[in-house]
Structures are given as C-alpha cells and as structure tokens.
Design a protein around this motif. Structure first.
Motif, PDB file in Angstrom:
ATOM      1  N   SER A  46      -4.031   2.804  11.141  1.00 23.10           N
ATOM      2  CA  SER A  46      -5.098   3.725  10.774  1.00 23.10           C
ATOM      3  C   SER A  46      -4.676   5.149  11.072  1.00 23.10           C
ATOM      4  CB  SER A  46      -6.371   3.386  11.550  1.00 23.10           C
ATOM      5  OG  SER A  46      -6.818   2.092  11.212  1.00 23.10           O
ATOM      6  N   ASN A  47      -4.962   6.050  10.137  1.00 30.98           N
ATOM      7  CA  ASN A  47      -4.601   7.445  10.272  1.00 30.98           C
ATOM      8  C   ASN A  47      -5.807   8.322  10.026  1.00 30.98           C
ATOM      9  OD1 ASN A  47      -1.470   7.184  10.177  1.00 30.98           O
ATOM     10  ND2 ASN A  47      -2.216   6.001   8.439  1.00 30.98           N
ATOM     11  N   HIS A  94      -6.891  16.687  -1.061  1.00 32.58           N
ATOM     12  CA  HIS A  94      -5.811  15.724  -1.243  1.00 32.58           C
ATOM     13  C   HIS A  94      -5.714  14.848  -0.003  1.00 32.58           C
ATOM     14  CE1 HIS A  94      -1.264  14.749  -1.496  1.00 32.58           C
ATOM     15  NE2 HIS A  94      -1.936  13.931  -2.280  1.00 32.58           N
ATOM     16  N   ILE A  95      -5.685  13.517  -0.206  1.00 37.83           N
ATOM     17  CA  ILE A  95      -5.584  12.575   0.911  1.00 37.83           C
ATOM     18  C   ILE A  95      -4.097  12.308   1.179  1.00 37.83           C
ATOM     19  CG2 ILE A  95      -6.390  10.403   1.857  1.00 37.83           C
ATOM     20  CD1 ILE A  95      -8.612  12.370   0.936  1.00 37.83           C
ATOM     21  N   ILE A 127      -1.894  -1.276  -1.048  1.00 38.13           N
ATOM     22  CA  ILE A 127      -3.284  -0.846  -1.113  1.00 38.13           C
ATOM     23  C   ILE A 127      -3.604  -0.014   0.119  1.00 38.13           C
ATOM     24  CG2 ILE A 127      -3.958  -2.879  -2.438  1.00 38.13           C
ATOM     25  CD1 ILE A 127      -5.408  -3.898   0.098  1.00 38.13           C
ATOM     26  N   SER A 128      -4.655   0.808   0.024  1.00 32.14           N
ATOM     27  CA  SER A 128      -5.075   1.639   1.142  1.00 32.14           C
ATOM     28  C   SER A 128      -6.586   1.714   1.157  1.00 32.14           C
ATOM     29  CB  SER A 128      -4.488   3.057   1.023  1.00 32.14           C
ATOM     30  OG  SER A 128      -3.074   3.025   0.975  1.00 32.14           O
ATOM     31  N   VAL A 135      -7.680   6.433   7.405  1.00 33.64           N
ATOM     32  CA  VAL A 135      -6.895   5.832   6.328  1.00 33.64           C
ATOM     33  C   VAL A 135      -6.068   4.679   6.880  1.00 33.64           C
ATOM     34  CG1 VAL A 135      -5.095   6.217   4.600  1.00 33.64           C
ATOM     35  CG2 VAL A 135      -6.774   8.014   5.070  1.00 33.64           C
ATOM     36  N   THR A 136      -6.116   3.523   6.212  1.00 39.33           N
ATOM     37  CA  THR A 136      -5.290   2.384   6.599  1.00 39.33           C
ATOM     38  C   THR A 136      -4.520   1.908   5.367  1.00 39.33           C
ATOM     39  OG1 THR A 136      -6.989   1.702   8.194  1.00 39.33           O
ATOM     40  CG2 THR A 136      -5.265   0.098   7.660  1.00 39.33           C
ATOM     41  N   ASN A 137      -3.219   1.697   5.532  1.00 38.79           N
ATOM     42  CA  ASN A 137      -2.355   1.241   4.449  1.00 38.79           C
ATOM     43  C   ASN A 137      -1.955  -0.213   4.685  1.00 38.79           C
ATOM     44  OD1 ASN A 137      -2.111   3.873   3.121  1.00 38.79           O
ATOM     45  ND2 ASN A 137      -0.941   4.465   4.932  1.00 38.79           N
TER      46      ASN A 137
END
Length: 342
Positions: A46-47, A94-95, A127-128, A135-137
């Motif tokens: 997670s960011n 912008h993410i 996916i994110s 944010v989680t990738n």
C-alpha cells in the motif's frame, strides 16, 4: 490529421444535444494551482496516493486515453498510456503510485468501483486499487493469472473480476481464483491477441455476468455458464462489449456488427447497412434512449430504434480512433467520447 493540445477527455469532450450532428467544445479554462507531492513507492504494498496537479491548459494528460469512468461521487477517472488521472471538477490529478512489478508506469485499460468505494484499475502491469488515498498494486506474483489485464469489474457480492490476455480470474480481497472460459481464436487483424483474451466483463441489473471474449459471448448466473453466441445466434467469435440500456435491453458489439439481444435472440442491426471493418466498439445511450456506437474505430453512429444515423466529425469523417463513449451521471442530453490522436 487532428491535433489535440489539452487533455483529451475533458477539454475536447463533444457535447451532443440531439441526433442532428450539432456539437460544441466544452473548454475548461479555470486556473489550477500547481503542486506536487512525492512519496517513495514500495512495489506490491500500500502506498500513499502521489499526485501532480496540472496548471496549464496546454498540458495534455496523454495522446492515448483508453478509458473513462465516473464514480459514485461524480469524480471522473481517466485511464491513459501515461497512467491514471482523476478530475474532481477543479483539479486534475495524476496517480503516480500505480506501477508495474518493476516500478515503471503503466497504460490503464479499464476502471471500476466496488461497493466500498474502492476504485480498481486494470492495466498492462497487473491491477491496482485506490482506497481513499492508499494505492495497492497486485501482480502475477500475488496470484493474478496474467499481468496483461484488459478489463476489470466488480459484482454485487463485491468480488473483483479480471479479464486478461490469458483468461479470467476473480479476487475476493485476499486470493485470486481462476475462472475457466472456453478457448477461442486469435484475431489476426489486431497487433495483440490471444485465444484466451477477454475484452470486457459486465454485470447486468439482474446480477448476470457477461464475458466478451475471443471465443464469443458467455453469460454466468446461478453457477451456470452459457455460450450465448451459440444460443442466440451471434455470428462472430470476437465480441468486444455488452451494454445494458435503461429498459434492460442488452446490446453486443462484435467484429461483424452491433447486435440487440432480447429474450436470448440476437439481431444484427448493422448488417449490410454500414462498414464494420475492425468491428463495433464502445456503446452508450443518451437520455432520449438513442444508442450511440463506434464502428471501425473511426466512425460514430446513432440508432434511434428505427434507423442508423451517421454522426460526421469532419468532411471526410476520418476522425481519430475512438476508444470509448461515456454518458455522465447528470442525466443531461450529452454524450462525451474520447480518442487517441493519430
């Protein structure tokens, strides 16, 4: 050749007030303060949501806008070759934290929202998700069947369905589970294709899931998978999208035309009437019930229930590639469409 000097999805949205082909530009000219917040990214964790405000009207988010999504709060999200952006009515953001497994930026191909308000992105690197500002990738190393994701949606039980170049899987928030579809064919007219490719996953108002694939159209309800292409008479293995109008009627875009689907009977309403070329693409409905769709990537048509009307964008009608048509949630008589510059 058309040049677009501002972000395609907002500044050059075309406002459609009727089927007569009248149009105008909806210019966004307010000044947006410039700010940038940078935070160190950690892959697959997670960011915080890194963001960049765009202050100049000549800055465009990307020459390729693949998808647009309006969430439950009215925020517009853009999926581009330069990543994900959101527009809250004042600021374009912008993410930065959506990355592939090697930490590089990605092309966003589809966007969805679950019942908890979490925004999900399908992209060329996995996916994110964005939960508020976190944010989680997720990648193949987490159990995803392929990092090359083409579509994503969430169902009424809050499961995330992911369509990839290698088929379908679903995610319950903890684990990825494969979902088997029949293998189809490779579309030799496209630069990227596979026999297992899934272009779109859609849940209708009755809770039935629809899978548009290179093996045809499939529905899934009550733990039963049905080959709708065979049952309804859709004469194409290459299905792009399913759309449900306000009356509950389903529309199916395919390589060989646009089908209406009523009581599991498919009718090709474009057969012999227009050039389909590379097929029918995105579908939308305006508030008057007219169906708008893209044909052969460049041409826009309206179907009023009786006849097909061509909407001419220029004298030669050879506009840029249209990836998606979207009607906003204000219930006004407008449809916005978004394209890649050529």
């Amino acid at each position: 050749m058309i040049k677009i000097n501002f972000f395609t999805a907002i500044a050059l949205s075309l406002i459609i007030n009727s089927c007569s082909g009248q149009k105008s530009k909806n210019e966004i000219k307010e000044s947006i303060s410039s700010d940038k917040k940078l935070e160190k990214n950690k892959p697959n964790t997670s960011n915080s949501e890194n963001f960049l405000f765009y202050s100049e009207i000549n800055n465009q988010i990307s020459q390729v806008v693949r998808t647009i999504f309006q969430d439950s709060k009215g925020i517009i999200w853009f999926g581009t070759q330069n990543g994900a952006f959101k527009f809250d009515g004042n600021s374009l953001i912008h993410i930065d934290s959506i990355k592939n497994e090697s930490g590089k930026g990605v092309t966003i191909k589809d966007i969805a929202e679950d019942k908890d308000g979490i925004i999900w992105f399908g992209h060329e690197g996995g996916i994110s998700s964005i939960d508020k500002k976190v944010v989680t990738n997720y990648y193949e190393s987490d159990g995803l069947i392929s990092n090359d994701v083409w579509c994503i949606t969430t169902d009424k039980s809050n499961q995330v369905w992911i369509g990839t170049i290698q088929g379908v899987c679903k995610f319950d928030g903890k684990n990825f589970t494969s979902f088997e579809l029949p293998q189809g064919e490779i579309d030799s007219t496209l630069g990227i294709s596979s026999a297992k490719m899934v272009h779109s996953i859609f849940e209708d108002s009755k809770g039935t899931l629809w899978f548009s694939s290179n093996a045809g159209l499939f529905s899934y309800a009550n733990n039963s998978l049905l080959n709708v292409s065979e049952a309804a008479g859709i004469q194409s293995n290459f299905v792009n999208e399913v759309f449900e109008d306000k009356n509950g009627e389903l529309w199916v875009s395919t390589k060989n035309g646009l089908y209406s689907l009523i009581d599991n009977k498919a009718k090709n309403i474009t057969k012999g009437k227009i050039e389909t070329g590379k097929g029918i693409g995105s579908i939308a409905e305006d508030k008057d019930g007219n169906i708008w769709f893209v044909s052969n990537q460049h041409y826009l048509f309206i179907y009023d229930g009786n006849e097909l009307i061509e909407y001419k964008k220029s004298d030669d009608n050879k506009g840029p590639v249209v990836f998606q048509i979207l009607k906003d949630k204000d219930n006004e008589t407008l449809v916005r469409w978004f394209w890649r510059c050529l």
